[in-house]
Design a protein around this motif. Structure first.
Motif, PDB file in Angstrom:
ATOM      1  N   GLY A 187       0.836  -0.754   0.232  1.00  0.00           N
ATOM      2  CA  GLY A 187       0.059  -0.331   0.260  1.00  0.00           C
ATOM      3  C   GLY A 187       0.820   1.274  -0.009  1.00  0.00           C
ATOM      4  N   THR A 188       0.446   2.041   0.606  1.00  0.00           N
ATOM      5  CA  THR A 188       0.554   3.630   0.582  1.00  0.00           C
ATOM      6  C   THR A 188       0.654   4.470   1.927  1.00  0.00           C
ATOM      7  OG1 THR A 188      -1.140   4.471   0.064  1.00  0.00           O
ATOM      8  CG2 THR A 188       0.705   4.303  -1.600  1.00  0.00           C
ATOM      9  N   LYS A 189       2.005   4.703   2.398  1.00  0.00           N
ATOM     10  CA  LYS A 189       1.838   5.969   3.918  1.00  0.00           C
ATOM     11  C   LYS A 189       2.035   6.952   3.219  1.00  0.00           C
ATOM     12  CE  LYS A 189       3.183   4.175   8.293  1.00  0.00           C
ATOM     13  NZ  LYS A 189       3.732   3.029   8.997  1.00  0.00           N
ATOM     14  N   GLU A 190       1.426   7.808   3.020  1.00  0.00           N
ATOM     15  CA  GLU A 190       1.735   9.721   2.513  1.00  0.00           C
ATOM     16  C   GLU A 190       1.362  10.736   3.807  1.00  0.00           C
ATOM     17  OE1 GLU A 190       0.665   9.490  -1.356  1.00  0.00           O
ATOM     18  OE2 GLU A 190       2.028   7.900  -2.154  1.00  0.00           O
ATOM     19  N   GLY A 191       1.208  11.598   3.739  1.00  0.00           N
ATOM     20  CA  GLY A 191       0.656  12.813   4.556  1.00  0.00           C
ATOM     21  C   GLY A 191      -0.123  11.805   5.618  1.00  0.00           C
ATOM     22  N   GLY A 192       0.637  11.492   6.091  1.00  0.00           N
ATOM     23  CA  GLY A 192      -0.878  10.599   7.287  1.00  0.00           C
ATOM     24  C   GLY A 192      -1.189   9.745   7.144  1.00  0.00           C
ATOM     25  N   GLU A 193      -1.514   9.719   6.061  1.00  0.00           N
ATOM     26  CA  GLU A 193      -2.767   8.777   5.437  1.00  0.00           C
ATOM     27  C   GLU A 193      -2.128   6.716   4.660  1.00  0.00           C
ATOM     28  OE1 GLU A 193      -6.765   8.309   3.497  1.00  0.00           O
ATOM     29  OE2 GLU A 193      -5.202   9.474   2.639  1.00  0.00           O
ATOM     30  N   THR A 194      -2.453   6.201   5.985  1.00  0.00           N
ATOM     31  CA  THR A 194      -1.924   5.349   5.108  1.00  0.00           C
ATOM     32  C   THR A 194      -2.775   3.589   4.135  1.00  0.00           C
ATOM     33  OG1 THR A 194      -0.377   4.854   6.725  1.00  0.00           O
ATOM     34  CG2 THR A 194      -0.841   2.691   6.675  1.00  0.00           C
ATOM     35  N   LYS A 195      -2.979   3.480   3.786  1.00  0.00           N
ATOM     36  CA  LYS A 195      -4.101   2.133   2.463  1.00  0.00           C
ATOM     37  C   LYS A 195      -3.426   1.374   2.639  1.00  0.00           C
ATOM     38  CE  LYS A 195      -7.778   5.566   2.597  1.00  0.00           C
ATOM     39  NZ  LYS A 195      -8.963   4.834   2.605  1.00  0.00           N
ATOM     40  N   THR A 196      -3.597   0.398   2.857  1.00  0.00           N
ATOM     41  CA  THR A 196      -3.469  -1.512   2.318  1.00  0.00           C
ATOM     42  C   THR A 196      -4.498  -2.261   2.906  1.00  0.00           C
ATOM     43  OG1 THR A 196      -3.221  -1.798   4.890  1.00  0.00           O
ATOM     44  CG2 THR A 196      -1.332  -0.667   4.286  1.00  0.00           C
ATOM     45  N   ILE A 197      -3.923  -3.513   2.208  1.00  0.00           N
ATOM     46  CA  ILE A 197      -3.960  -5.025   2.108  1.00  0.00           C
ATOM     47  C   ILE A 197      -3.101  -6.171   1.591  1.00  0.00           C
ATOM     48  CG2 ILE A 197      -4.712  -4.932  -0.462  1.00  0.00           C
ATOM     49  CD1 ILE A 197      -7.602  -6.243   0.574  1.00  0.00           C
ATOM     50  N   THR A 198      -3.382  -7.079   1.777  1.00  0.00           N
ATOM     51  CA  THR A 198      -2.675  -7.699   2.047  1.00  0.00           C
ATOM     52  C   THR A 198      -2.344  -7.749   0.395  1.00  0.00           C
ATOM     53  OG1 THR A 198      -3.109  -9.258   4.012  1.00  0.00           O
ATOM     54  CG2 THR A 198      -1.767 -10.073   2.507  1.00  0.00           C
ATOM     55  N   ALA A 199      -0.701  -8.736   0.213  1.00  0.00           N
ATOM     56  CA  ALA A 199      -1.068  -8.554  -0.792  1.00  0.00           C
ATOM     57  C   ALA A 199       0.764 -10.305  -1.471  1.00  0.00           C
ATOM     58  CB  ALA A 199      -0.032  -7.474  -2.631  1.00  0.00           C
ATOM     59  N   TYR A 200       0.796 -10.827  -2.880  1.00  0.00           N
ATOM     60  CA  TYR A 200       1.464 -11.668  -3.171  1.00  0.00           C
ATOM     61  C   TYR A 200       2.310 -11.655  -3.777  1.00  0.00           C
ATOM     62  CZ  TYR A 200      -1.083 -13.801   1.144  1.00  0.00           C
ATOM     63  OH  TYR A 200      -1.748 -14.295   2.104  1.00  0.00           O
ATOM     64  N   VAL A 201       3.157 -12.016  -3.965  1.00  0.00           N
ATOM     65  CA  VAL A 201       4.487 -11.800  -4.977  1.00  0.00           C
ATOM     66  C   VAL A 201       6.053 -13.221  -4.916  1.00  0.00           C
ATOM     67  CG1 VAL A 201       4.741 -10.034  -5.304  1.00  0.00           C
ATOM     68  CG2 VAL A 201       6.247 -10.311  -3.961  1.00  0.00           C
ATOM     69  N   ARG A 202       6.120 -12.914  -6.318  1.00  0.00           N
ATOM     70  CA  ARG A 202       7.285 -13.888  -6.019  1.00  0.00           C
ATOM     71  C   ARG A 202       7.874 -13.255  -7.268  1.00  0.00           C
ATOM     72  NH1 ARG A 202       5.737 -18.734 -10.331  1.00  0.00           N
ATOM     73  NH2 ARG A 202       5.747 -17.540 -12.300  1.00  0.00           N
ATOM     74  N   GLY A 203       9.605 -14.418  -7.097  1.00  0.00           N
ATOM     75  CA  GLY A 203      10.687 -13.360  -7.034  1.00  0.00           C
ATOM     76  C   GLY A 203      11.916 -14.857  -6.600  1.00  0.00           C
ATOM     77  N   ARG A 204      12.820 -14.375  -6.966  1.00  0.00           N
ATOM     78  CA  ARG A 204      14.055 -14.859  -6.533  1.00  0.00           C
ATOM     79  C   ARG A 204      15.270 -14.206  -5.768  1.00  0.00           C
ATOM     80  NH1 ARG A 204      13.216 -16.332 -12.633  1.00  0.00           N
ATOM     81  NH2 ARG A 204      12.436 -18.505 -12.106  1.00  0.00           N
ATOM     82  N   ILE A 205      16.365 -14.909  -5.281  1.00  0.00           N
ATOM     83  CA  ILE A 205      17.446 -14.243  -4.224  1.00  0.00           C
ATOM     84  C   ILE A 205      18.300 -14.826  -5.694  1.00  0.00           C
ATOM     85  CG2 ILE A 205      18.580 -14.563  -2.536  1.00  0.00           C
ATOM     86  CD1 ILE A 205      16.210 -14.395  -1.069  1.00  0.00           C
TER      87      ILE A 205
END
Length: 470
Positions: A208-226
């Motif tokens: 999500g985002t955290k801007e100007g004192g306002e936070t908006k989030t939800i759970t998300a999922y990604v994949r990648g490699r190391i």
């Protein structure tokens, strides 16, 4: 009018003038019940409510009936005219909590100590320290084929434990932006079953985002490699429509399991109770996708509705445990309910698990939610826990180090600081045993490729493993 009816009127009439609708359950009990059953529920003019002995039946339904209908000949007041079904249900939860607490007084639970043998019903074990210092709010652990381990920290760091068992100082660089907000942050890490061929690692986190004192989030999922300590080749697996992002800091719900080319994962209802019942809303759901994020053609359909992409089941509150029975492929989850309503569920496609229409719990502040625990079209939990255990982490044991635990289910608990071993037969719990207690809040419990059981603890933050006593 007979004497019993006159007695009932005499008992109830003074109560009718009092408004109990906004009282918390402990105050309702104090006002209506403590005079007969004692402030600590241990008895007085009326019998004890915590000794396990019930004159008129011990089930929840029988206890509800006794509170509702009363017993004029024994001087038991009927409360159906002064309390509604929600309040009576909450009284049952309150009594069950106190009954359980009284039962556990003096009981000894296995509290393991390094170097000492801990005895349980079927297996004895010792604990070994994996990581004692250096972690902050660890959440989940995953195992790489070369002996390394990956550990998530809620604040947003993906840590590596080397094959030699040492925690590396530097976290993996370049992982997606994590929003550490309320109960959410970097939560789950999981390794693709064919990791040795494809190198895929999956993360579940608060996006999500955290801007100007306002936070908006939800759970998300990604994949990648190391690669060389860097997160590379990232692909999004699941990301909600921006309209579902919220400023709430609760109920993210996060775990990942794989099965036959599919990935399953939950998204909590984020405090939006009724949204869990809306199949077109992303919150309060469990999802099934192909492991690359594509939506399977045979996912559940809903007449007249366009379900949110990947929907598998709904009516969930805050699932933080998820695993698949190795014997038959059945999916189970544990989820934080309200007070007295934590659940183990058998998760089936298209099924509705009821939250918040039905629940066995009440609000944490002691106010009622509902008097309904069953409704057509909504699944019952396999079991529910009163008091709540704060269920977190769930794993079937697939290894060979503990043969008498083979295929048993292990459930972690934050608030109760314990691990429970559950034996399931035909989707029913036939055994339940606390095998570990009071050495920290259990954030994750999982069987590992080495055959041992690994446990992530918060407060203090550390990782231990259970090994056979012999």
């Amino acid at each position: 009018m007979n004497r019993a009816n006159l007695l009932t009127i005499a008992l109830v009439a003074p109560l009718a003038a009092q408004d109990y609708s906004k009282m918390k359950t402990d105050k309702v009990f104090e006002q209506l019940c403590s005079g007969c059953h004692g402030a600590d529920l241990s008895g007085g003019q009326g019998g004890s409510l915590v000794d396990g002995e019930w004159k008129h039946g011990s089930s929840d339904d029988e206890l509800l009936k006794s509170i509702k209908e009363g017993n004029a000949q024994l001087g038991m007041t009927p409360f159906k005219t002064v309390l509604d079904d929600r309040q009576i249900r909450s009284l049952v939860i309150f009594i069950r909590e106190k009954e359980k607490q009284a039962k556990e007084k003096g009981m000894e639970f296995p509290k393991p100590e390094p170097g000492k043998i801990t005895k349980t019903q079927h297996e004895d074990y010792k604990i070994e320290m994996v990581v004692e210092k250096g972690l902050k709010n660890p959440w989940a652990i995953a195992f790489l084929p070369d002996g390394r381990k990956l550990v998530t920290e809620k604040q947003g760091r993906l840590r590596v434990i080397g094959a030699d068992g040492k925690l590396l100082d530097e976290p993996v660089q370049g992982i997606p932006k994590i929003i550490d907000h309320g109960q959410g942050g970097l939560m789950e890490v999981a390794i693709h079953p064919d990791y040795e061929k494809n190198g895929w690692i999956y993360l579940g986190f608060a996006d999500g985002t955290k801007e100007g004192g306002e936070t908006k989030t939800i759970t998300a999922y990604v994949r990648g490699r190391i690669k060389d300590g860097q997160w590379v080749d990232q692909e999004w697996i699941w990301k909600a429509d921006p309209k579902f992002y919220t400023g709430a800091g609760v109920h993210f719900g996060t775990r990942i399991v794989f099965d036959k080319g599919y990935i399953y994962f939950p998204v909590g209802e984020r405090g939006g109770w009724q949204e869990a019942q809306d199949v077109e809303n992303a919150k309060g759901k469990i999802y099934r996708l192909h492991d690359d994020g594509r939506v399977p053609n045979d996912n559940p359909k809903f007449d007249g509705k366009t379900p949110v992409s990947g929907l598998w089941s709904y009516g969930h509150r805050n699932p933080q445990g998820l695993d698949i029975d190795p014997r038959d492929g059945s999916i189970y989850n544990t989820e934080h309910g309200p007070r007295g309503g934590d659940e183990l569920n058998w998760v089936q496609p298209g099924h509705n698990y009821g939250w918040p229409v039905i629940t066995y719990g009440m609000n944490y502040d002691g106010t009622p939610i509902t008097g309904i625990t069953e409704k057509e079209g909504m699944d019952q939990p396999v079991i529910y826990w009163q008091p709540s255990i704060a269920a977190c982490g769930l794993s079937f044991y697939r290894g060979d180090k503990f043969p008498k635990w083979k295929n048993d289910l292990f459930a972690g608990a934050l608030a109760q600081q314990e691990i429970r071993r559950l034996r399931l037969v035909d989707h029913k719990v036939t055994e339940q045993e606390v095998i570990l207690k009071n050495i920290g809040r259990v954030r994750d419990v999982t069987d590992a490729p080495d055959g041992y059981i690994y446990v992530i603890l918060n407060g203090p933050d550390r990782i231990i493993r259970l090994v056979p006593a012999k």
